[in-house]
Design a protein around this motif. Structure first.
Motif, short mmCIF file in Angstrom:
data_model
loop_
_atom_site.label_atom_id
_atom_site.label_comp_id
_atom_site.label_asym_id
_atom_site.label_seq_id
_atom_site.Cartn_x
_atom_site.Cartn_y
_atom_site.Cartn_z
N THR A 1 -3.92 4.98 8.42
CA THR A 1 -5.00 4.60 7.58
C THR A 1 -5.22 2.95 7.20
O THR A 1 -6.07 2.51 6.26
CB THR A 1 -4.66 5.19 6.16
OG1 THR A 1 -3.49 4.72 5.65
CG2 THR A 1 -4.49 6.61 6.07
N LYS A 2 -4.35 2.35 8.07
CA LYS A 2 -4.52 0.95 8.01
C LYS A 2 -4.52 0.47 6.57
O LYS A 2 -5.12 -0.54 6.38
CB LYS A 2 -6.03 0.46 8.65
CG LYS A 2 -6.10 0.92 10.06
CD LYS A 2 -7.47 0.36 10.61
CE LYS A 2 -7.63 0.49 12.02
NZ LYS A 2 -7.05 1.40 12.78
N GLY A 3 -3.56 0.94 5.66
CA GLY A 3 -3.26 0.42 4.39
C GLY A 3 -4.22 0.87 3.30
O GLY A 3 -3.95 0.37 2.27
N ASN A 4 -5.08 1.46 3.71
CA ASN A 4 -6.21 2.03 2.90
C ASN A 4 -5.62 2.87 1.86
O ASN A 4 -5.23 4.06 2.13
CB ASN A 4 -7.37 2.59 3.41
CG ASN A 4 -8.54 3.00 2.50
OD1 ASN A 4 -8.25 3.76 1.50
ND2 ASN A 4 -9.73 2.48 2.88
N ILE A 5 -5.45 2.52 0.39
CA ILE A 5 -4.83 3.33 -0.59
C ILE A 5 -5.32 4.66 -0.84
O ILE A 5 -4.88 5.68 -1.12
CB ILE A 5 -4.41 2.68 -1.42
CG1 ILE A 5 -3.45 1.50 -1.41
CG2 ILE A 5 -3.93 3.54 -2.92
CD1 ILE A 5 -3.41 0.46 -2.59
N VAL A 6 -6.76 4.58 -0.74
CA VAL A 6 -7.66 5.77 -1.16
C VAL A 6 -7.22 6.87 -0.19
O VAL A 6 -7.26 8.11 -0.31
CB VAL A 6 -9.06 5.22 -1.37
CG1 VAL A 6 -10.04 6.86 -1.64
CG2 VAL A 6 -9.22 4.58 -2.62
N HIS A 7 -7.48 6.35 1.16
CA HIS A 7 -7.25 7.34 2.46
C HIS A 7 -6.04 7.89 2.47
O HIS A 7 -5.94 9.15 2.71
CB HIS A 7 -7.98 6.62 3.51
CG HIS A 7 -9.33 6.08 3.55
ND1 HIS A 7 -9.70 5.41 4.65
CD2 HIS A 7 -10.36 6.51 3.07
CE1 HIS A 7 -10.94 5.34 4.62
NE2 HIS A 7 -11.34 5.88 3.58
N THR A 8 -4.92 7.19 2.13
CA THR A 8 -3.56 7.58 2.10
C THR A 8 -3.28 8.28 1.10
O THR A 8 -2.60 9.51 1.36
CB THR A 8 -2.67 6.38 2.06
OG1 THR A 8 -3.11 5.14 2.84
CG2 THR A 8 -1.28 6.72 2.20
N SER B 1 0.90 -1.31 0.12
CA SER B 1 -0.08 -0.01 0.03
C SER B 1 0.86 1.36 -0.05
O SER B 1 0.33 2.49 -0.56
CB SER B 1 -0.92 -0.14 1.21
OG SER B 1 -0.23 0.08 2.34
N THR C 1 0.82 3.71 -3.30
CA THR C 1 0.53 5.33 -3.04
C THR C 1 1.43 6.09 -3.44
O THR C 1 1.12 7.41 -4.33
CB THR C 1 -0.02 5.50 -1.77
OG1 THR C 1 -0.90 4.52 -0.93
CG2 THR C 1 -0.38 6.98 -1.43
N VAL D 1 0.49 5.46 6.54
CA VAL D 1 0.03 4.09 6.20
C VAL D 1 -0.44 3.52 7.64
O VAL D 1 -1.81 2.83 7.67
CB VAL D 1 0.72 3.16 5.33
CG1 VAL D 1 0.26 1.89 5.42
CG2 VAL D 1 0.82 3.72 3.81
#
Length: 198
Positions: A126-133, A82, A86, A123
């Motif tokens: 955001t727990k690895g969430n690409i959109v949030h990151t 992730s 990103t 990261v």
């Protein structure tokens, strides 16, 4: 990524009014950055992870029964998919931000090396969430680029003191970067010093 870098370089060269040779050079440089940088960073991550694991085992052996946290550089997370996903998305986005956001006056080509470390620090939250990151990274890059543009005169003065880029500075060029020049705390101190006439 090399194709994206080359296309962005061509577009930026045309928008900036560069000649054919300078536009081609910019396209090659951006393509090279987007290909080489991720590979270099993955090598760094591969070297840091074993050291971190060994240090963690050593500390747990020395202090049994205690919950210990080993502080490491965000580079430890560069191997996370992730993070690098990103980072790759943010390379062209960062350059586009520098071009279209009013008040931004430099292209952070060399400073793109900061992105993996910044995103590596985002990261875990955001727990690895690409959109949030990606959203957080964009919200971070915009003000950082504005601050770096605002403090370009300081970076340029520092270059002059050390004799770097003397010819370019003499011709009116200014230099900026995300690393020190995009530091929010430094910008605040500079604004406070202006209030007191420094």
């Amino acid at each position: 990524m090399s194709v994206i870098g080359a296309l962005v370089g061509v577009v930026l060269g045309i928008v900036s009014g560069y000649g054919l040779v300078n536009t081609a050079q910019l396209a090659i440089k951006l393509a090279s950055v987007l290909v080489i940088l991720p590979k270099m960073l993955s090598i760094i991550a591969e070297g840091i992870i074993p050291i971190s694991n060994s240090l963690s085992k050593f500390m747990k052996a020395k202090f049994p029964g205690r919950e210990l946290y080993v502080a490491v550089d965000p580079a430890i997370l560069l191997g996370d998919p992730s993070v690098m996903s990103t980072v790759i998305l943010m390379y062209p986005i960062s350059i586009v931000i520098a071009v279209i956001v009013p008040g931004c006056s430099f292209l952070p080509v060399a400073s793109l090396a900061c992105l993996p470390y910044w995103i590596g620090g985002m990261v875990p939250y955001t727990k690895g969430n690409i959109v949030h990151t990606l959203i957080i990274a964009i919200l971070w890059v915009i003000p950082t680029t504005l601050v770096a543009s605002s403090l370009a005169y300081i970076c340029t003065d520092l270059c002059s003191m050390t004799g770097l880029f003397a010819d370019q500075i003499a011709n009116g060029a200014m230099f900026a970067n995300w690393e020190e020049g995009g530091n929010f705390l430094l910008w605040i101190f500079v604004q406070i010093s202006h209030l007191f006439g420094f």
